[in-house]
Design a protein around this motif. Structure first.
Motif, PDB file in Angstrom:
ATOM      1  N   UNK A  14      38.167  38.326  43.364  1.00 20.00           N
ATOM      2  CA  UNK A  14      37.805  37.526  42.198  1.00 20.00           C
ATOM      3  C   UNK A  14      37.862  38.348  40.925  1.00 20.00           C
ATOM      4  N   UNK A  15      37.524  39.642  41.011  1.00 18.70           N
ATOM      5  CA  UNK A  15      37.627  40.488  39.834  1.00 18.70           C
ATOM      6  C   UNK A  15      39.037  40.503  39.274  1.00 18.70           C
ATOM      7  N   UNK A  16      40.021  40.608  40.161  1.00 11.76           N
ATOM      8  CA  UNK A  16      41.409  40.622  39.726  1.00 11.76           C
ATOM      9  C   UNK A  16      41.801  39.295  39.082  1.00 11.76           C
ATOM     10  N   UNK A  17      41.362  38.181  39.664  1.00 19.49           N
ATOM     11  CA  UNK A  17      41.717  36.881  39.104  1.00 19.49           C
ATOM     12  C   UNK A  17      40.986  36.601  37.800  1.00 19.49           C
ATOM     13  N   UNK A  18      39.751  37.086  37.661  1.00 18.77           N
ATOM     14  CA  UNK A  18      39.062  36.981  36.374  1.00 18.77           C
ATOM     15  C   UNK A  18      39.816  37.778  35.313  1.00 18.77           C
ATOM     16  N   UNK A  19      40.229  38.999  35.674  1.00 22.41           N
ATOM     17  CA  UNK A  19      40.985  39.817  34.730  1.00 22.41           C
ATOM     18  C   UNK A  19      42.259  39.116  34.298  1.00 22.41           C
ATOM     19  N   UNK A  20      42.950  38.504  35.248  1.00 21.52           N
ATOM     20  CA  UNK A  20      44.201  37.814  34.919  1.00 21.52           C
ATOM     21  C   UNK A  20      43.954  36.670  33.953  1.00 21.52           C
ATOM     22  N   UNK A  21      42.925  35.856  34.223  1.00 23.82           N
ATOM     23  CA  UNK A  21      42.633  34.721  33.349  1.00 23.82           C
ATOM     24  C   UNK A  21      42.253  35.187  31.950  1.00 23.82           C
ATOM     25  N   UNK A  22      41.464  36.257  31.860  1.00 26.78           N
ATOM     26  CA  UNK A  22      41.041  36.757  30.559  1.00 26.78           C
ATOM     27  C   UNK A  22      42.221  37.326  29.773  1.00 26.78           C
ATOM     28  N   UNK A  23      43.086  38.054  30.442  1.00 23.32           N
ATOM     29  CA  UNK A  23      44.274  38.577  29.774  1.00 23.32           C
ATOM     30  C   UNK A  23      45.158  37.451  29.261  1.00 23.32           C
ATOM     31  N   UNK A  24      45.280  36.387  30.042  1.00 25.07           N
ATOM     32  CA  UNK A  24      46.069  35.229  29.607  1.00 25.07           C
ATOM     33  C   UNK A  24      45.494  34.616  28.339  1.00 25.07           C
ATOM     34  N   UNK A  25      44.170  34.744  28.158  1.00 30.84           N
ATOM     35  CA  UNK A  25      43.508  34.217  26.956  1.00 30.84           C
ATOM     36  C   UNK A  25      43.610  35.164  25.774  1.00 30.84           C
ATOM     37  N   UNK A  26      44.179  36.356  25.987  1.00 30.00           N
ATOM     38  CA  UNK A  26      44.295  37.322  24.904  1.00 30.00           C
ATOM     39  C   UNK A  26      43.124  38.261  24.761  1.00 30.00           C
ATOM     40  N   UNK A  27      42.201  38.248  25.713  1.00 29.73           N
ATOM     41  CA  UNK A  27      41.060  39.161  25.661  1.00 29.73           C
ATOM     42  C   UNK A  27      41.463  40.546  26.162  1.00 29.73           C
ATOM     43  N   UNK A  28      40.727  41.548  25.728  1.00 29.60           N
ATOM     44  CA  UNK A  28      40.831  42.878  26.314  1.00 29.60           C
ATOM     45  C   UNK A  28      39.903  42.922  27.518  1.00 29.60           C
ATOM     46  N   UNK A  29      40.350  43.546  28.594  1.00 29.30           N
ATOM     47  CA  UNK A  29      39.562  43.573  29.828  1.00 29.30           C
ATOM     48  C   UNK A  29      39.250  45.015  30.202  1.00 29.30           C
ATOM     49  N   UNK A  30      37.959  45.257  30.422  1.00 33.41           N
ATOM     50  CA  UNK A  30      37.484  46.539  30.940  1.00 33.41           C
ATOM     51  C   UNK A  30      36.917  46.287  32.325  1.00 33.41           C
ATOM     52  N   UNK A  31      37.443  46.959  33.323  1.00 35.23           N
ATOM     53  CA  UNK A  31      36.946  46.814  34.685  1.00 35.23           C
ATOM     54  C   UNK A  31      35.981  47.923  35.026  1.00 35.23           C
ATOM     55  N   UNK A  32      34.826  47.549  35.563  1.00 37.97           N
ATOM     56  CA  UNK A  32      33.790  48.513  35.950  1.00 37.97           C
ATOM     57  C   UNK A  32      33.662  48.447  37.468  1.00 37.97           C
ATOM     58  N   UNK A  33      34.027  49.526  38.155  1.00 39.28           N
ATOM     59  CA  UNK A  33      34.068  49.490  39.611  1.00 39.28           C
ATOM     60  C   UNK A  33      33.901  50.898  40.156  1.00 39.28           C
ATOM     61  N   UNK A  34      33.180  51.011  41.268  1.00 42.55           N
ATOM     62  CA  UNK A  34      32.969  52.313  41.893  1.00 42.55           C
ATOM     63  C   UNK A  34      34.162  52.734  42.737  1.00 42.55           C
TER      64      UNK A  34
END
Length: 309
Positions: A14-34
């Motif tokens: 889901x993190x990857x799909x959220x990132x994809x949707x946000x990028x499609x909207x023109x947002x900058x995406x920062x992923x926080x993951x261990x």
């Protein structure tokens, strides 16, 4: 100035799909993951995976999380980082530390920055319910989860409610059920997607449960989380994801409609949750929730796996 979205657990499905949707909207995406396994991000985003800024961080480390929010200029948050059912069962102390203490860290960090970050969208789960709940399960929520994972998610919903009352933190929680789609390869309900991947490769696969459940296409859920993160709301609300009710046999039939020779079987008990969830409030209170038909989602998933092979 574009939005800057922090996605905890960005290396998960889901993190990857959220990132994809946000990028499609023109947002900058920062992923926080261990973690450091980028395979799901690469599978879902392809060449766009490099557009996600990765911050290696532990969700149980409040100081690091707060520094990340400030240093990266975050304006919206989607919180997905969690350990799923099998991992919580295998290590309950770690599971509760990540799923409960980690979530309270997110709520606390955002509550201290409401001048810049207007709230949190976070993942709860259909696991807050149990077989004793009616079907469709009421959107008001469960009370007696059947797993420790479900207990942790119910605790998250309770914390969100208290943070809204005590600190004025707006939040929207979503309760997915059987998420399927490219990148879904872990957890109790990953079997249907693993069967789709096996079919794309011409390999046999045995799904480890039977019966009816509600199926949620990962791109739909990812889009809904981005919508929720940008919604202007007050208080703490939790919505069930309006997936497609189906049996495992229906899923296998949808796979064979694409790959007629697919050697897919299923056995085992049904899932320890109601077969269906009431899911009407998101459409009414936030906006239209995407609803991809099961056969379309299965076909798209198999095609995605075939193209990535």
């Amino acid at each position: 100035m574009s939005e800057r979205l922090l996605v905890t657990g960005v290396l998960g499905c889901l993190g990857a799909w959220v990132a994809r949707a946000a990028l499609e909207d023109g947002a900058d995406v920062v992923g926080y993951d261990l973690g450091d396994d980028r395979s799901r991000l690469d599978l879902v985003l392809g060449e766009d995976a490099d557009r996600v800024e990765l911050e290696r961080g532990d969700i149980t480390d409040l100081d690091h999380l707060e520094r990340t929010l400030d240093d990266r200029g975050i304006t919206r948050v989607v919180h997905l980082a969690a350990l799923q059912v099998p991992f919580v069962r295998a290590n309950p102390p770690l599971g509760m530390r990540v799923n409960v203490a980690g979530t309270v860290n997110v709520f606390e960090a955002v509550a201290r920055r409401l001048d810049r970050i207007t709230g949190v969208a976070y993942a709860s789960s259909a696991a807050v319910y149990s077989r004793t709940d009616p079907s469709p399960a009421p959107e008001a929520g469960g009370t007696s989860p059947a797993t420790l994972y479900g207990v942790s998610k119910l605790a998250d919903e309770g914390m969100a409610r208290i943070y809204a009352a005590d600190a004025g933190l707006p939040s929207i929680g979503l309760r997915p059920y059987v998420v399927y789609g490219p990148g879904r390869d872990q957890g109790m309900t990953a079997g249907p997607t693993e069967a789709m991947r096996a079919a794309a490769r011409g390999e046999p696969y045995a799904i480890g449960f039977t019966g009816r459940a509600q199926y949620d296409f990962a791109p739909d859920v990812g889009r809904a989380f981005v919508t929720a993160a940008g919604a202007a709301r007050e208080g703490a609300t939790v919505f069930n994801v309006p997936g497609r009710p189906a049996s495992v046999d229906d899923v296998i039939a949808a796979i064979r409609a694409v790959v007629p020779e697919a050697a897919i079987t299923a056995s085992g008990d049904g899932l320890p949750f109601p077969e269906e969830l009431e899911a009407v409030a998101f459409d009414r209170e936030v906006g239209p929730f995407p609803r991809t038909p099961l056969d379309v989602g299965v076909a798209a998933t198999i095609a995605h796996f075939q193209a990535a092979a």
